[in-house]
Write a protein that holds these residues in place. Sequence first.
Motif, mmCIF file in Angstrom:
data_model
loop_
_atom_site.group_PDB
_atom_site.id
_atom_site.type_symbol
_atom_site.label_atom_id
_atom_site.label_comp_id
_atom_site.label_asym_id
_atom_site.label_seq_id
_atom_site.Cartn_x
_atom_site.Cartn_y
_atom_site.Cartn_z
ATOM 1 N N ALA A 1 1.331 -6.071 -21.481
ATOM 2 C CA ALA A 1 1.837 -6.725 -20.269
ATOM 3 C C ALA A 1 0.714 -6.916 -19.254
ATOM 4 O O ALA A 1 0.635 -7.962 -18.582
ATOM 5 N N LEU A 2 -0.166 -5.931 -19.160
ATOM 6 C CA LEU A 2 -1.287 -6.023 -18.223
ATOM 7 C C LEU A 2 -2.269 -7.107 -18.655
ATOM 8 O O LEU A 2 -2.814 -7.834 -17.815
ATOM 9 N N ILE A 3 -2.488 -7.223 -19.963
ATOM 10 C CA ILE A 3 -3.355 -8.297 -20.461
ATOM 11 C C ILE A 3 -2.749 -9.657 -20.125
ATOM 12 O O ILE A 3 -3.443 -10.581 -19.681
ATOM 13 N N GLY A 4 -1.436 -9.777 -20.327
ATOM 14 C CA GLY A 4 -0.764 -11.030 -19.990
ATOM 15 C C GLY A 4 -0.873 -11.356 -18.515
ATOM 16 O O GLY A 4 -1.134 -12.511 -18.135
ATOM 17 N N LEU A 5 -0.696 -10.340 -17.671
ATOM 18 C CA LEU A 5 -0.814 -10.541 -16.228
ATOM 19 C C LEU A 5 -2.233 -10.942 -15.846
ATOM 20 O O LEU A 5 -2.445 -11.815 -14.994
ATOM 21 N N MET A 6 -3.204 -10.307 -16.494
ATOM 22 C CA MET A 6 -4.603 -10.625 -16.221
ATOM 23 C C MET A 6 -4.923 -12.067 -16.593
ATOM 24 O O MET A 6 -5.590 -12.791 -15.846
ATOM 25 N N VAL A 7 -4.424 -12.498 -17.754
ATOM 26 C CA VAL A 7 -4.673 -13.874 -18.200
ATOM 27 C C VAL A 7 -4.019 -14.875 -17.248
ATOM 28 O O VAL A 7 -4.618 -15.897 -16.884
ATOM 29 N N LEU A 8 -2.781 -14.585 -16.831
ATOM 30 C CA LEU A 8 -2.093 -15.469 -15.888
ATOM 31 C C LEU A 8 -2.855 -15.575 -14.569
ATOM 32 O O LEU A 8 -3.019 -16.672 -14.016
ATOM 33 N N LYS A 9 -3.318 -14.436 -14.084
ATOM 34 C CA LYS A 9 -4.062 -14.427 -12.823
ATOM 35 C C LYS A 9 -5.387 -15.172 -12.963
ATOM 36 O O LYS A 9 -5.746 -16.001 -12.120
ATOM 37 N N LEU A 10 -6.087 -14.865 -14.049
ATOM 38 C CA LEU A 10 -7.423 -15.423 -14.230
ATOM 39 C C LEU A 10 -7.394 -16.928 -14.435
ATOM 40 O O LEU A 10 -8.186 -17.666 -13.840
ATOM 41 N N TYR A 11 -6.437 -17.386 -15.266
ATOM 42 C CA TYR A 11 -6.426 -18.807 -15.613
ATOM 43 C C TYR A 11 -5.381 -19.606 -14.840
ATOM 44 O O TYR A 11 -5.329 -20.828 -14.952
ATOM 45 N N GLY A 12 -4.560 -18.921 -14.056
ATOM 46 C CA GLY A 12 -3.616 -19.634 -13.215
ATOM 47 C C GLY A 12 -4.100 -19.789 -11.788
ATOM 48 O O GLY A 12 -3.665 -20.682 -11.059
#
Length: 235
Positions: free
Chosen positions: A172-183
């Motif tokens: 879940a943290l990886i998903g959140l990181m990806v959303l933050k980084l690329y969103g």
Amino acid sequence: MPWAAITSTGLLYSIFYIFIMLFFRKKLNIANDLQTGLIYLFFFLIMINISTVTSAAVTDILSKKLHSSFYIIHLLQWIPFVYAVLKIIPDTEFHKARISYWAISITFIASVSAELYHLYVLAASHNVTESYAAKNHFNILYLPIIWTILASLFIYIGLRKSIQEYSRVGFALIGLMVLKLYGYDVWQMDNISRISAFIALGVILLLSSFTFQRLKNIIKNMVDTKKENEENQEL
């Protein structure tokens, strides 16, 4: 004294007070349900203190309203937090509910992220004006790295100890990181940095998948070997 310092000191006393109650829970005959409630309150106060209140204290330090030594006092809250997680909580019924693993994980992630954030801002800034650039730099560059490391740690612990909730927290943290980084973060970069970021994402996902499978197989073999040794000893 600024309100941030007063509030932080009050929260610190409350955190230590709850910690002492949990430490002497058996002598005080505290019921299991009350212990669980105290632990949740303990985590909540830590998150409030380390995020909201400490951010205001950092601003006061940069504004010269507070001495930098006050931050050292704030760091004392890590002592009861670490001890409670390692020594007290495993000896309680806190982990009866799955949400307890998420509570510990979220508190730990938020605490580590906020602590490193505050330390970076204090180290990279000499005044409040400079802190704005430092905050933005940390959020875009360092926070995704910190979250990736923490996510890997939770996934490893989850696989190593067969606790699925920790693995879920990691993913879940990886998903959140990806959303933050690329969103959001990537749109604050120049074109070349954006292209590099998307290439890096593909590489990270491939490596993560490969590493996860390798780690899963290694841990599975370790568990199987341990079981075989125990069975041989019984025979």
